[in-house]
Design a protein around this motif. Structure first.
Motif, mmCIF file in Angstrom:
data_model
loop_
_atom_site.group_PDB
_atom_site.id
_atom_site.type_symbol
_atom_site.label_atom_id
_atom_site.label_comp_id
_atom_site.label_asym_id
_atom_site.label_seq_id
_atom_site.Cartn_x
_atom_site.Cartn_y
_atom_site.Cartn_z
ATOM 1 N N ALA A 303 24.715 46.076 34.592
ATOM 2 C CA ALA A 303 25.275 45.983 35.940
ATOM 3 C C ALA A 303 26.597 46.733 36.035
ATOM 4 N N LEU A 304 27.456 46.596 35.026
ATOM 5 C CA LEU A 304 28.748 47.278 35.037
ATOM 6 C C LEU A 304 28.572 48.789 34.977
ATOM 7 N N LEU A 305 27.699 49.265 34.096
ATOM 8 C CA LEU A 305 27.460 50.707 34.006
ATOM 9 C C LEU A 305 26.867 51.269 35.286
ATOM 10 N N SER A 306 26.125 50.450 36.005
ATOM 11 C CA SER A 306 25.478 50.891 37.249
ATOM 12 C C SER A 306 26.393 50.778 38.461
ATOM 13 N N GLY A 307 27.650 50.396 38.228
ATOM 14 C CA GLY A 307 28.585 50.237 39.342
ATOM 15 C C GLY A 307 28.323 49.010 40.182
ATOM 16 N N ASN A 308 27.716 48.005 39.574
ATOM 17 C CA ASN A 308 27.345 46.799 40.311
ATOM 18 C C ASN A 308 28.103 45.575 39.791
ATOM 19 N N ALA A 309 29.401 45.745 39.530
ATOM 20 C CA ALA A 309 30.219 44.626 39.058
ATOM 21 C C ALA A 309 30.272 43.490 40.073
ATOM 22 N N ALA A 310 30.034 43.810 41.333
ATOM 23 C CA ALA A 310 30.061 42.779 42.373
ATOM 24 C C ALA A 310 28.970 41.731 42.170
ATOM 25 N N ALA A 311 27.957 42.071 41.360
ATOM 26 C CA ALA A 311 26.869 41.127 41.107
ATOM 27 C C ALA A 311 27.149 40.227 39.910
ATOM 28 N N VAL A 312 28.299 40.448 39.241
ATOM 29 C CA VAL A 312 28.618 39.705 38.016
ATOM 30 C C VAL A 312 29.815 38.803 38.258
ATOM 31 N N THR A 313 29.659 37.527 37.982
ATOM 32 C CA THR A 313 30.784 36.599 38.008
ATOM 33 C C THR A 313 31.284 36.441 36.578
ATOM 34 N N PRO A 314 32.606 36.671 36.328
ATOM 35 C CA PRO A 314 33.730 36.769 37.258
ATOM 36 C C PRO A 314 34.162 38.193 37.593
ATOM 37 N N CYS A 315 33.407 39.211 37.160
ATOM 38 C CA CYS A 315 33.813 40.595 37.416
ATOM 39 C C CYS A 315 33.989 40.878 38.904
ATOM 40 N N ASN A 316 33.214 40.172 39.739
ATOM 41 C CA ASN A 316 33.293 40.411 41.175
ATOM 42 C C ASN A 316 34.639 39.998 41.772
ATOM 43 N N SER A 317 35.453 39.241 41.013
ATOM 44 C CA SER A 317 36.777 38.837 41.494
ATOM 45 C C SER A 317 37.910 39.473 40.704
ATOM 46 N N CYS A 318 37.588 40.372 39.771
ATOM 47 C CA CYS A 318 38.567 40.881 38.827
ATOM 48 C C CYS A 318 39.199 42.179 39.316
ATOM 49 N N SER A 319 40.524 42.269 39.210
ATOM 50 C CA SER A 319 41.232 43.470 39.645
ATOM 51 C C SER A 319 41.019 44.641 38.693
ATOM 52 N N LEU A 320 40.508 44.400 37.504
ATOM 53 C CA LEU A 320 40.313 45.451 36.516
ATOM 54 C C LEU A 320 38.948 46.115 36.588
ATOM 55 N N ALA A 321 38.010 45.458 37.223
ATOM 56 C CA ALA A 321 36.632 45.971 37.249
ATOM 57 C C ALA A 321 36.442 46.960 38.381
ATOM 58 N N ARG A 322 35.612 47.976 38.120
ATOM 59 C CA ARG A 322 35.237 48.931 39.157
ATOM 60 C C ARG A 322 34.045 48.347 39.910
ATOM 61 N N LYS A 323 34.266 48.005 41.172
ATOM 62 C CA LYS A 323 33.223 47.357 41.965
ATOM 63 C C LYS A 323 32.181 48.384 42.423
#
Length: 323
Positions: A303-323
């Protein structure tokens, strides 16, 4: 930069390159994380402005890692052929464990190639004799100072004494063999941003390594993030540029090289997951290798490699992740 720091950085980026390439082509990272954060106990003696511990820890079940669990983790680390960095810090103040340097020494004796790092606010360092710290064979003892003046320090590291912490650092500087292993850390915030250059200069002139990192919102757990984040942060050197590039390409590199284990053996997605929203396994019933290559973590990495961090909790709330 000291030669061993260069070597450590080279190993880290080589691992990340291998991890990204392996996952992109075969959906497999290297078989073991290159960094392992351990929470030997859950408490902290400070109320730092850039840390959510005072609020989120109210919901935790507090405790200390069982020695048998730590010994089993040590055994697994020792069995790995590649270099592993074990960080004795995870959402806590590690020096509240009075035996922490004995734990470090146990890791170093059982797994001699392991690089051991301990991160602390430094307020309790005077409880430990320099000879015992040295005997632990700790590789890096990092003190989170975060300020250059008492006024700024008291706004950030609430409940601690600036002069006492600074004195603890200076005491260890004079201890034979410890100075090369000391590091002073700073989190860049709106409160301390204007004095960080002078702070870094002060410690570097005394032969002490310095490390600065940007403030994060701790995956949404830090309520005052918008108030504390500086209007602009320094771009840093080549290493910072590499980290920014990796984050832009991977969504977030942390799940590709790092594992975080709580005191009860639960492995959480990353060290920024203060709400423990994503438990990816438990060391009590699985090996570290099994957790690292689990279906859950493979899905998150994809999901992260695909640019879909918004689908991952807690990445969807993280200031460091590329949404």
């Amino acid at each position: 930069m000291p030669m061993h720091s260069l070597s450590s950085s080279t190993n880290h980026y080589a691992y990340l390159a291998s991890s990204f390439l392996g996952f992109a082509t075969h959906r497999r990272c290297p078989p073991f994380p290159s960094r392992l954060h351990l929470q030997t106990q859950t408490r902290c003696n400070a109320r730092c402005a850039m840390c959510p511990h005072p609020s989120v820890s109210r919901t935790w079940q507090h405790g200390t890692m069982d020695w048998s669990l730590f010994d089993d983790i040590t055994r697994q680390v020792a069995a790995e052929p590649g270099p592993v960095t074990v960080i004795f810090d995870l959402q806590n103040e590690p020096l509240l464990n009075p035996d922490i340097f004995a734990w470090v020494r146990h890791m170093k004796v059982r797994a001699p190639s392991t690089r051991c790092v301990l991160l602390t606010n430094g307020s309790l360092l005077d409880r430990f004799a320099p000879v015992d710290i040295d005997a632990s064979r700790i590789d890096i003892l990092a003190v989170s100072l975060n300020a250059h003046t008492r006024e700024t320090y008291e706004k950030l590291n609430c409940g601690l004494d600036f002069d006492a912490v600074k004195g603890n650092i200076e005491r260890l500087v004079e201890a034979p063999g410890l100075k090369p292993r000391l590091r002073v850390d700073f989190v860049d915030t709106r409160v301390n941003h204007d004095e960080l250059h002078e702070a870094r200069k002060f410690w570097k002139e005394r032969g002490i390594r310095v490390f600065s990192k940007p403030l994060s919102n701790r995956a949404g757990a830090l309520g005052d993030f918008a108030t504390l984040a500086p209007e602009e942060q320094g771009r840093g050197g080549p290493a910072s540029a590499v980290r920014r590039l990796m984050r832009s390409r991977s969504g977030c590199p942390l799940p590709f090289f790092q594992m975080s284990v709580l005191h009860n053996g639960d492995a959480i997605l990353c060290c920024h997951d203060w709400n423990h929203a994503c438990v990816v396994g438990t060391v009590a019933g699985q090996s570290l290798r099994e957790i690292w290559d689990s279906f859950t973590l493979r899905g998150i990495r994809q999901a992260l490699l695909s640019g879909n961090a918004a689908a991952v909790t807690p990445c969807n709330s993280c200031s460091l992740a590329r949404k």
